[in-house]
Each structure stands twice: as C-alpha cells, then as structure tokens.
Design an enzyme around this catalytic site. Structure first.
Site, short mmCIF file in Angstrom:
data_model
loop_
_atom_site.label_atom_id
_atom_site.label_comp_id
_atom_site.label_asym_id
_atom_site.label_seq_id
_atom_site.Cartn_x
_atom_site.Cartn_y
_atom_site.Cartn_z
N LYS A 13 0.90 12.71 67.33
CA LYS A 13 0.65 13.97 68.05
C LYS A 13 -0.80 14.11 68.47
O LYS A 13 -1.10 14.43 69.61
CB LYS A 13 0.95 15.20 67.16
CG LYS A 13 2.38 15.41 66.77
CD LYS A 13 2.56 16.75 66.07
CE LYS A 13 1.83 16.92 64.77
NZ LYS A 13 2.35 16.17 63.63
N ARG A 87 6.12 24.96 63.56
CA ARG A 87 6.77 24.03 62.62
C ARG A 87 7.97 24.68 61.92
O ARG A 87 8.59 24.05 61.08
CB ARG A 87 5.74 23.60 61.57
CG ARG A 87 5.14 22.22 61.85
CD ARG A 87 4.10 21.98 60.80
NE ARG A 87 3.81 20.62 60.52
CZ ARG A 87 2.67 20.03 60.88
NH1 ARG A 87 1.79 20.65 61.62
NH2 ARG A 87 2.43 18.79 60.52
N ARG A 126 -3.59 5.01 57.73
CA ARG A 126 -4.46 5.76 58.66
C ARG A 126 -5.85 6.01 58.07
O ARG A 126 -6.00 6.42 56.93
CB ARG A 126 -3.80 7.11 59.00
CG ARG A 126 -4.62 7.94 59.96
CD ARG A 126 -3.78 8.94 60.69
NE ARG A 126 -3.19 9.96 59.83
CZ ARG A 126 -2.40 10.93 60.31
NH1 ARG A 126 -2.10 10.98 61.58
NH2 ARG A 126 -1.89 11.83 59.49
N ARG A 161 -7.21 10.94 54.85
CA ARG A 161 -6.86 12.33 54.60
C ARG A 161 -6.20 12.49 53.24
O ARG A 161 -5.48 11.61 52.80
CB ARG A 161 -5.87 12.81 55.68
CG ARG A 161 -6.54 13.51 56.82
CD ARG A 161 -5.61 13.77 57.96
NE ARG A 161 -4.35 14.45 57.59
CZ ARG A 161 -3.47 14.92 58.49
NH1 ARG A 161 -3.72 14.79 59.77
NH2 ARG A 161 -2.38 15.50 58.11
N ARG A 172 6.09 15.83 53.08
CA ARG A 172 5.84 16.19 54.49
C ARG A 172 7.07 15.87 55.34
O ARG A 172 7.44 16.63 56.22
CB ARG A 172 4.61 15.43 55.03
CG ARG A 172 3.30 15.98 54.48
CD ARG A 172 2.17 15.01 54.69
NE ARG A 172 1.67 14.99 56.06
CZ ARG A 172 0.77 14.13 56.50
NH1 ARG A 172 0.29 13.20 55.67
NH2 ARG A 172 0.34 14.19 57.73
P1 AMP Z 1 -1.09 17.99 60.57
O1 AMP Z 1 -2.56 17.79 60.76
O2 AMP Z 1 -0.43 18.58 61.78
O3 AMP Z 1 -0.39 16.75 60.07
O4 AMP Z 1 -0.92 19.09 59.41
C1 AMP Z 1 -1.40 18.85 58.10
C2 AMP Z 1 -0.86 19.90 57.15
O5 AMP Z 1 -1.31 21.22 57.58
C3 AMP Z 1 0.65 20.03 57.09
O6 AMP Z 1 1.23 19.09 56.22
C4 AMP Z 1 0.81 21.46 56.58
O7 AMP Z 1 0.48 21.55 55.21
C5 AMP Z 1 -0.31 22.18 57.34
N1 AMP Z 1 0.16 22.70 58.65
C6 AMP Z 1 -0.29 22.32 59.88
N2 AMP Z 1 0.30 23.03 60.85
C7 AMP Z 1 1.15 23.87 60.23
C8 AMP Z 1 2.07 24.86 60.68
N3 AMP Z 1 2.25 25.11 62.00
N4 AMP Z 1 2.77 25.56 59.75
C9 AMP Z 1 2.62 25.33 58.44
N5 AMP Z 1 1.78 24.41 57.94
C10 AMP Z 1 1.05 23.68 58.81
#
Ligand code: AMP
Length: 220
Positions: A13, A87, A126, A161, A172
C-alpha cells in the site's frame, strides 16, 4: 479524485501510495503513519497505542477517526489518497458520511491482492530507513533487495517495524480477514472496487492502477 488502497498487511500500500502521490499530487493519508507518530509520544496514551500496534491488533475506530479528522482539518489538498483506512465497515460508513457532508465521494478502491505466504515473507524481511522511509527487503529479491543495514539513498540506518514479525503478522492477517475484508463486498456493491493482482513488481502494479484511473477519468 479520492482513492482508497485496500490491502492485507505488507501488500505494498505504502509503495503504491507514494507512486500515486508523485503522479497525481494527492493528499496521502496513512493512518498507520498518523498512529505511529502519536505512539511515539512518551505519555500513557502513546505507550498504550504502541502496545496495541506492536501486537498486530487494530486501534479503536474512535482514536483513528480523531487523528484523521485533525489531519484533514489541517489539509489544503482535497484529493485524498487513503492508505490503510478504512479498515472496518464502521470506518467506511463514517468516511462516506464525512465526504457526503462535503458533497464529495470515493472514486476508486484498489484492492491489492497478495497471497498470504508471500505477505509473511515480505513482512519478516521488510527494513525501513529511519530518515527517508525508503523500504527494502532482505527476503525478497524483487523488492529492493538489501543485505547491509544502511539506506542506499541517504546512508542512514535501517530499522524493522515493531509489528513486522511472524507473531504480530498472524494477528494482523486475522484482523484483516475478520474486520477489513468485509469492505471488499461493501465497495463492490457500490461498484467502486478494482482488484489488482499484486503478486507482481511494483511498476506493473502501478501501471495497472494508472490505466484504470486514466480509462475512467472522464466519469468524474
Ligand atoms: P499500517 O502501517 O497500515 O500497516 O498499520 C499499522 C498498524 O496501525 C495496524 O496494524 C493497526 O494497529 C494500526 N492501524 C492503522 N490504520 C488503522 C485503522 N484504519 N484502523 C485501526 N487501526 C489502524
């Protein structure tokens, strides 16, 4: 033009968002980045947030919406590119309401489709630059391969990360299947969903996305 990138963890993404941002000058909104920035605060809220994210669980809709609304209030670019949001169905409904109030709507939802075993390999390999956020991978040859621990572009150290490990990946991915994947039908019913085979190189994926945008431009 408002776009959503819908995808399981580590499907690319962020990479596609960056490429789209460069080409179409969009307001790239990564809720993951907004949350990571909030989680870096040294107070109880920041610590709690960090813990939830490291576990792989989703953060509550209320917290995400509050951060998002704050970000949008400060934005002047109204061409929105959502990376990691919505999400949940609830988040999608709130987003629709928010846009409707402004006489606006989502134009495209790109579903980046990647197989689970490839996602796991991508996540554990990653590495990200602390300074310029360039992304590398120590497991996958086609994804900016990297063996040393410094960034090719700026020389800064790379990091992994806190949620890029096998244990957090399981949660996840489960969260994605249970809470996020119902959005596929939600947007399909609204005829906004475009499925992109994302088991390919980033340039090929980007090209597929751009072709869809260019072919539909006259509709908006
Ligand atoms: P990402 O960077 O998109 O992979 O997001 C990392 C983490 O942030 C996710 O595993 C969730 O814990 C949290 N997160 C990111 N976006 C959302 C969202 N829209 N709703 C809920 N949790 C989120």
């Amino acid at each position: 033009m408002n776009i959503i990138l819908l995808a399981p963890p580590a499907a690319g993404k962020g990479t596609q968002a960056e490429l789209l941002d460069k080409k179409y000058h969009l307001n790239h909104i990564s809720t993951g980045d907004l949350l990571r920035s909030a989680a870096s605060r040294e107070d109880d809220f920041g610590k709690k947030l960090k813990e939830i994210m490291a576990s792989g669980a989703l953060v509550s809709d209320e917290i995400v919406l509050e951060l998002l609304e704050k970000h949008l209030e400060q934005s002047t670019n109204h061409n929105l590119l959502f990376d990691g949001f919505p999400r949940t169905i609830h988040q999608a409904e709130l987003l629709d309401e928010m846009l409707e109030k402004k006489n606006d709507k989502i134009n495209y939802v790109f579903l980046l489709d990647v197989e689970e075993d490839i996602l796991k390999k991508r996540i554990t390999g990653r590495r990200i630059c602390k300074n310029c956020n360039s992304v590398y991978n120590v497991n996958i040859e086609a994804l900016n391969p990297k063996q040393e621990n410094t960034c090719d572009k700026c020389g800064e150290m790379l990091y992994q990360r806190g949620d890029d490990n096998e244990e957090a990946f399981k949660i996840r991915y489960q969260e994605y299947i249970e809470k996020t994947s119902p959005l596929i039908n939600y947007y399909q019913d609204k005829q906004k969903l475009y499925r992109i085979d994302s088991n390919q190189q980033k340039e090929i994926i980007f090209d597929s996305i751009c072709k869809i945008i260019e072919n539909n431009k006259q509709l908006f």
